[in-house]
Design a protein around this motif. Sequence first.
Motif, short mmCIF file in Angstrom:
data_model
loop_
_atom_site.label_atom_id
_atom_site.label_comp_id
_atom_site.label_asym_id
_atom_site.label_seq_id
_atom_site.Cartn_x
_atom_site.Cartn_y
_atom_site.Cartn_z
N HIS A 239 13.80 -28.85 -4.51
CA HIS A 239 13.36 -29.19 -5.88
C HIS A 239 13.54 -30.68 -6.13
O HIS A 239 14.63 -31.23 -5.96
CB HIS A 239 14.18 -28.39 -6.91
CG HIS A 239 13.82 -28.70 -8.34
ND1 HIS A 239 12.57 -28.45 -8.85
CD2 HIS A 239 14.54 -29.25 -9.35
CE1 HIS A 239 12.53 -28.82 -10.12
NE2 HIS A 239 13.70 -29.32 -10.44
N LEU A 240 12.45 -31.35 -6.52
CA LEU A 240 12.46 -32.79 -6.78
C LEU A 240 11.97 -33.08 -8.18
O LEU A 240 11.07 -32.41 -8.69
CB LEU A 240 11.55 -33.53 -5.78
CG LEU A 240 11.76 -33.32 -4.29
CD1 LEU A 240 10.71 -34.11 -3.50
CD2 LEU A 240 13.16 -33.73 -3.87
N GLN A 241 12.58 -34.09 -8.83
CA GLN A 241 12.08 -34.61 -10.09
C GLN A 241 11.91 -36.12 -9.92
O GLN A 241 12.78 -36.79 -9.38
CB GLN A 241 13.03 -34.31 -11.25
CG GLN A 241 12.97 -32.86 -11.72
CD GLN A 241 13.66 -32.63 -13.05
OE1 GLN A 241 14.66 -33.27 -13.35
NE2 GLN A 241 13.14 -31.71 -13.84
N TRP A 242 10.77 -36.63 -10.43
CA TRP A 242 10.41 -38.03 -10.18
C TRP A 242 10.48 -38.85 -11.45
O TRP A 242 10.06 -38.41 -12.53
CB TRP A 242 8.98 -38.11 -9.62
CG TRP A 242 8.85 -37.47 -8.27
CD1 TRP A 242 8.67 -36.14 -8.01
CD2 TRP A 242 8.93 -38.13 -7.00
NE1 TRP A 242 8.61 -35.93 -6.66
CE2 TRP A 242 8.76 -37.13 -6.01
CE3 TRP A 242 9.09 -39.45 -6.61
CZ2 TRP A 242 8.78 -37.43 -4.65
CZ3 TRP A 242 9.10 -39.75 -5.26
CH2 TRP A 242 8.94 -38.75 -4.30
N PHE A 307 10.83 -45.84 -7.03
CA PHE A 307 11.03 -44.43 -7.35
C PHE A 307 12.51 -44.18 -7.66
O PHE A 307 13.39 -44.77 -7.04
CB PHE A 307 10.65 -43.53 -6.17
CG PHE A 307 9.23 -43.68 -5.71
CD1 PHE A 307 8.17 -43.50 -6.59
CD2 PHE A 307 8.95 -43.98 -4.39
CE1 PHE A 307 6.86 -43.63 -6.16
CE2 PHE A 307 7.65 -44.11 -3.95
CZ PHE A 307 6.60 -43.94 -4.83
N LEU A 308 12.74 -43.30 -8.60
CA LEU A 308 14.07 -42.72 -8.83
C LEU A 308 13.87 -41.21 -8.75
O LEU A 308 13.13 -40.64 -9.55
CB LEU A 308 14.62 -43.13 -10.20
CG LEU A 308 15.99 -42.56 -10.57
CD1 LEU A 308 17.07 -43.09 -9.64
CD2 LEU A 308 16.34 -42.89 -12.02
N VAL A 309 14.50 -40.60 -7.77
CA VAL A 309 14.25 -39.18 -7.49
C VAL A 309 15.55 -38.40 -7.59
O VAL A 309 16.59 -38.83 -7.07
CB VAL A 309 13.66 -38.98 -6.08
CG1 VAL A 309 13.20 -37.53 -5.89
CG2 VAL A 309 12.50 -39.94 -5.83
N THR A 310 15.52 -37.25 -8.26
CA THR A 310 16.65 -36.33 -8.22
C THR A 310 16.23 -35.14 -7.36
O THR A 310 15.13 -34.60 -7.54
CB THR A 310 17.05 -35.86 -9.63
OG1 THR A 310 15.99 -35.11 -10.22
CG2 THR A 310 17.40 -37.04 -10.51
#
Length: 633
Positions: A239-242, A307-310
């Motif tokens: 699971h990724l959030q951008w 990019f900042l990705v969680t």
Amino acid sequence: MSQSNEIKQIDEVLVRQIRTERADDPVYSDGSIEDEFIQRFEKGGDYKTETETNSFKSWAQEYHLSAIRHNLLRWYQFNPEGNVLEVGAGCGALTGLLCSKLKKVTALEYSRKRALVTAKRHSRCSNLEVVIGGLQDFETDQKFDYITVIGVLEYAGVFYGGKDPHVSFLNKLLNMLSDNGELILAIENKIGIKYLCGAPEDHTARIFDSVYDYPYSSKVRTFSRNELAELFHKAGFQHLQWYYPVPDYKMPREILSDEIVPSDLDSIWNWLPARTVGMPRKEVLSEKRLAKTFAKAELFGEVANSFLVTAQKQESKKDSRCLRFIGTNPVRKPEYQTYIEICRKDGKRIVVRKAQSSKAEPFLKKVAEREALADDFINDKAQVIRGRLENTGLCYQYIDHPSLHDLIAERIKAEDPDFGKSLIEDYTNFLCDLPGTTCIPQEFMQEFAIGSKSRPKPLRCIQKALLDCVPHNIKVGREKWYIIDNEWTYDFPVPIDYLVFRGILSLVNSLQPQIQCAVSQDRPVAIFRGYGKTCQYIPVCWLKILQKMEISVDELAYWEEQLQKCVWSSRKSLKIKLKKKIEKIAGKGKLRLKQNPRVFYSVSVNEIKTSPEFLYNIRLILQKFKQRLSRIL
């Protein structure tokens, strides 16, 4: 050679060294500035003055010390009972922020010198442990709720090694996370808009190097969005959030989630082009203009500079998500520094204003009082959007209507012959319809130290000083106006002319691209201020509004200058002058208005100008000369 497993205590911080330093180790250092940091922090000193005024002597100093760095994670909803592993802590730019938000922080840093800077800088943080070593050296049975990797993944090919170092690096981090743990990663985009427009690649200093996929086989490399997503999935993240830091992750002023599509009038464009420090830049295309084009095509996320990705092992349900973060202006005085979060909570959008530090908490309460004052004063003329004071800050309903500023911009784009002047007149009439009086605004002048330059005389005033009631802060609904952002409302009269002047000044500053593109034989402009590429223009029909005021533009500008001095920790004089005679004017800050201004029927659009080749070559020669001179000295 330094021995591994060395343990020492620096005040409240435990420092462990887990690797043995060797002569052939890869080096990552900013040179003597790191020694300066150690000496200053060792003696109990700090960089408070530089940080509060945002006045640094070098890029290295600014990069490691600026409070703007905190914007990257200031908004993030950490569990205060959680623990975090900070991979690549550097000189502790984000370590202090993490210590204030989490119960336990483990800062892992490959460079011994940088690790010691971090420990000495945050020596009073009892919840901090500093570990000297790389991820390849770090073994633990502990599971972390959060792992941050800020500007580190691109170096995995140098420091981590292996056949597929980037996937191996991410996979090791995955195994260190708790079941619901989150990896937070920031990195440059290899096809970021600044690189497409000719900025040198941050790591190799070559133009178009990353855009051409590193033809010189650099071990330090960044990735596009699709490539980065593939790395995460190969490593086992599901699971990724951008998020997209603007202008980039190094000095982020705003953070956009992938749910936000910036419009042509969005405030994020104010932060472009991104800074390119220490390297001459050839801007073959306008970064700002090209970014707007990609945003219209809904491709902004593909070309964002960073990019900042969680990333998580599996999706976890959350009640809320921050959709947008808007950082404070760093040159504001600390007691006035607040920031904005636009969040989605229970399916609805809300706006939250928070104090950046404890110094600004009293101001936040004052804002709530001022909103109540504005609401009582405006009554049924418009709706004042008031915040609800909660532990997290001031919470507001989200108003999904265009601002008066946006409507004026649309009129200009639609080739309105008067540049939306009728809407400015509506704004003026709205102010005139509020309860008013004719008086000498003594309290207003005393509050902002408006002294000998002004000669008090009775003026048309509204009874309460709605200083933030400018077109940008007025949302226009079908049946009524909504007034937002009432930070500066006072219980004393203020001249109507001054409020209208502030409104026009804000429009001229923010709508220059639209104004310049709209100039024609039927829609002339006059020079407002600046010279050359910095030149700003005002529509002649707007200028006539200023010239009819009972207060001179010279005096209004002085008032504005005094108001700004009360808010900003460092602010250059506006030096706005209405010239009655043609005179030579020096300095780029002055407004070049004249009683009978020269009218222009055609101007060049500053926003789409690019750097000429010969200027780039000159900067390149000067940069090489500077480097040689520094070696000699």
